[in-house]
Design a protein around this motif. Structure first.
Motif, PDB file in Angstrom:
ATOM      1  N   SER A 268       1.419  13.832 -13.152  1.00 48.12           N
ATOM      2  CA  SER A 268       1.441  13.303 -14.521  1.00 48.12           C
ATOM      3  C   SER A 268       2.411  12.122 -14.535  1.00 48.12           C
ATOM      4  O   SER A 268       3.416  12.120 -13.816  1.00 48.12           O
ATOM      5  CB  SER A 268       1.882  14.394 -15.505  1.00 48.12           C
TER       6      SER A 268
ATOM      7  N   LEU B 133       8.819  -0.211 -15.196  1.00 43.39           N
ATOM      8  CA  LEU B 133       7.947   0.205 -14.088  1.00 43.39           C
ATOM      9  C   LEU B 133       6.848   1.073 -14.698  1.00 43.39           C
ATOM     10  O   LEU B 133       6.881   2.297 -14.618  1.00 43.39           O
ATOM     11  CB  LEU B 133       8.758   0.980 -13.054  1.00 43.39           C
TER      12      LEU B 133
ATOM     13  N   PHE C 137       3.873  -0.103  -8.659  1.00 37.29           N
ATOM     14  CA  PHE C 137       5.282   0.106  -8.996  1.00 37.29           C
ATOM     15  C   PHE C 137       6.180  -0.674  -8.057  1.00 37.29           C
ATOM     16  O   PHE C 137       6.742  -0.145  -7.115  1.00 37.29           O
ATOM     17  CB  PHE C 137       5.597   1.603  -8.975  1.00 37.29           C
TER      18      PHE C 137
ATOM     19  N   GLU D 222      15.187   8.751  -6.779  1.00 35.43           N
ATOM     20  CA  GLU D 222      14.664   7.956  -7.892  1.00 35.43           C
ATOM     21  C   GLU D 222      14.409   8.941  -9.026  1.00 35.43           C
ATOM     22  O   GLU D 222      13.790   9.985  -8.814  1.00 35.43           O
ATOM     23  CB  GLU D 222      13.326   7.304  -7.522  1.00 35.43           C
TER      24      GLU D 222
HETATM   25  P1  ADP Z   1       7.565   5.856  -2.628  1.00 34.98           P
HETATM   26  O1  ADP Z   1       8.223   6.931  -1.850  1.00 34.98           O
HETATM   27  O2  ADP Z   1       6.430   5.219  -1.911  1.00 34.98           O
HETATM   28  O3  ADP Z   1       8.519   4.872  -3.227  1.00 34.98           O
HETATM   29  P2  ADP Z   1       7.409   7.247  -5.183  1.00 34.98           P
HETATM   30  O4  ADP Z   1       6.793   8.563  -5.365  1.00 34.98           O
HETATM   31  O5  ADP Z   1       8.886   7.160  -5.212  1.00 34.98           O
HETATM   32  O6  ADP Z   1       6.821   6.599  -3.839  1.00 34.98           O
HETATM   33  O7  ADP Z   1       6.796   6.269  -6.276  1.00 34.98           O
HETATM   34  C1  ADP Z   1       7.113   4.894  -6.312  1.00 34.98           C
HETATM   35  C2  ADP Z   1       7.373   4.485  -7.744  1.00 34.98           C
HETATM   36  O8  ADP Z   1       6.228   4.774  -8.550  1.00 34.98           O
HETATM   37  C3  ADP Z   1       8.521   5.222  -8.423  1.00 34.98           C
HETATM   38  O9  ADP Z   1       9.750   4.601  -8.153  1.00 34.98           O
HETATM   39  C4  ADP Z   1       8.118   5.141  -9.891  1.00 34.98           C
HETATM   40  O10 ADP Z   1       8.458   3.879 -10.448  1.00 34.98           O
HETATM   41  C5  ADP Z   1       6.614   5.236  -9.827  1.00 34.98           C
HETATM   42  N1  ADP Z   1       6.169   6.636  -9.988  1.00 34.98           N
HETATM   43  C6  ADP Z   1       5.815   7.479  -9.007  1.00 34.98           C
HETATM   44  N2  ADP Z   1       5.458   8.676  -9.502  1.00 34.98           N
HETATM   45  C7  ADP Z   1       5.584   8.607 -10.833  1.00 34.98           C
HETATM   46  C8  ADP Z   1       5.348   9.519 -11.925  1.00 34.98           C
HETATM   47  N3  ADP Z   1       4.902  10.751 -11.721  1.00 34.98           N
HETATM   48  N4  ADP Z   1       5.599   9.072 -13.187  1.00 34.98           N
HETATM   49  C9  ADP Z   1       6.028   7.812 -13.407  1.00 34.98           C
HETATM   50  N5  ADP Z   1       6.249   6.911 -12.426  1.00 34.98           N
HETATM   51  C10 ADP Z   1       6.039   7.295 -11.157  1.00 34.98           C
END
Ligand code: ADP
Length: 398
Positions: free
Chosen positions: A179, A209, A214, A254
């Motif tokens: 979600s 973001l 992202f 994060e």
């Molecule tokens: P990675 O390890 O490739 O950086 P992440 O799971 O940290 O992947 O996701 C990258 C970015 O995408 C996060 O820093 C955030 O900004 C956005 N993001 C990822 N999952 C979510 C989520 N469930 N809700 C809102 N934003 C998300």
């Protein structure tokens, strides 16, 4: 390497591919298969018979598991292999965080072989489609409705089926759907000391973001969030580390913060990536790398206090696909008050791939100023003054 030489520490560097100098320096360069942690650990145990090692320091996402395996085999302090592995796979991480009641998005796991038109009706909207084992936001895509979901799924599928990614193994067949958590995003840089989280820095990410991709851009520390919110973020990160079983060394998390408090997006058992650590200095100028080495070696750490002056970095995003031909305006950008350094890490002639397929940046802009606002303003102004000349790759074919 710089931090080690500053401390007078000798380093044996292990890499996946043989270094061209390996034959000349067999005592300081090792080649290991990072995909086979047990085998790599055996080889290092053998090596350490003639050249004892005092610490193992994984340097990035790809080395946390093999690093833990090696440290374990050498009976040196480290995270357990299980905990490092859990932090490496977003589905395992979500499952463990969920069990521990740490606030996180709802999630479902699919496979690249699933038919997205069939599962589009089972997922919440808005949602985020992502791989479980890649990093740097590669393949992370937001979808607002079933049509968007099918498109996002297929786009991720193409990335996961590419030869370079699928070579990383079975987990690259996984597709995680979460979600979408709205809110402000922050990054916490921390050090786990005997299982306890010490916060080294909290970064605000002032650019929204909201997707569909992202892209990381600006990080500014100290955070402008209220103290109570920051304490909640630290607490949530500590619970997340505990839930995964992480106890030793750097963590980078994060989180998103909204009216319901902080939510864990991700926690990794490594320090901040790229060149971003250059924003951080501790005590009287100690680098993050020196701090990590001191901790790994059980040396005294004079302080974990970040230097007070606000600092920030902008990871310069790739605006569009093409070949980098020229970078203009660097001198002008360096004139912006507060700008300390501009490191262009992409090289001329490099083929640039933007998100979600790509994972690189054009480079990094660093700033320090009297307030976080001024740091942010300086980074934006310097970026505005830079011009990247990118040639359309199709134009070159003609
Ligand atoms: P990675 O390890 O490739 O950086 P992440 O799971 O940290 O992947 O996701 C990258 C970015 O995408 C996060 O820093 C955030 O900004 C956005 N993001 C990822 N999952 C979510 C989520 N469930 N809700 C809102 N934003 C998300």
């Amino acid at each position: 390497m710089e931090a080690a030489s500053g401390l007078g520490v000798e380093v044996v560097a292990a890499s996946e591919r043989p270094n061209v100098l390996q034959e000349a320096f067999p005592d300081t360069l090792l080649t290991l298969d990072f995909q086979k942690p047990d085998l790599a650990a055996q080889e290092v145990v053998e090596f350490a018979r003639s050249r004892p090692l005092d610490a193992v320091v994984p340097v990035d996402d790809l080395t946390t598991v093999v690093g833990a395996a090696i440290a374990h085999a050498l009976r040196l302090p480290s995270n357990s292999v299980e905990s490092a592995s859990a932090a490496r796979n977003k589905h395992v991480m979500r499952t463990l965080l969920g069990r521990a009641g740490v606030p996180e998005p709802r999630f479902q796991l699919f496979s690249v072989d699933d038919d997205p038109t069939k599962v589009a009706g089972q997922v919440p909207y808005p949602c985020v489609v992502k791989p479980t084992v890649l990093s740097a936001s590669r393949g992370v895509i937001r979808a607002d409705d079933p049509a968007g979901f099918v498109a996002a799924f297929r786009r991720l599928e193409a990335i996961l089926r590419s030869p370079e990614v699928s070579a990383l193994g079975g987990e690259t067949r996984q597709v995680l759907v979460e979600s979408f958590i709205p809110g402000e995003e922050v990054a916490l840089e921390g050090l786990l000391v005997n299982g306890e989280l010490r916060v080294l820095a909290l970064f605000d990410k002032p650019d929204p973001l909201d997707g569909p991709f992202f892209e990381e851009t600006i990080y500014v520390t100290p955070s402008r969030l209220p103290g109570e919110t920051q304490a909640g973020i630290a607490d949530c990160t500590a619970r997340a580390a505990h839930a995964l079983g992480l106890r030793h060394g750097p963590v980078h998390a994060e989180l998103r913060v909204n009216e319901n408090g902080p939510w864990i997006i991700e926690i990794a058992a490594r320090s901040i990536g790229g060149l971003c650590s250059r924003t951080l200095r501790f005590g009287t100028g100690m680098s993050l790398e020196e701090l990590i080495l001191r901790h790994a070696l059980g040396m005294e750490i004079p302080t974990l206090e970040r230097e007070r002056r606000p600092a920030g970095v902008m990871m310069i995003p790739i605006p569009r696909a093409g070949v980098l031909e020229e970078v203009r305006g660097r001198d002008d950008a360096l004139q912006v008050p507060g700008i300390e350094e501009i490191a262009i890490t992409a090289h001329l002639g490099q083929e640039l791939v933007p998100l979600p397929e790509g994972w690189q940046y054009l480079g990094f802009i660093f700033a320090r100023a009297g307030s976080p606002e001024d740091v942010e303003t300086a980074l934006r102004e310097a970026h505005r003054r830079l011009e990247f000349v990118i040639r359309d790759p199709r134009a070159s074919a003609r």
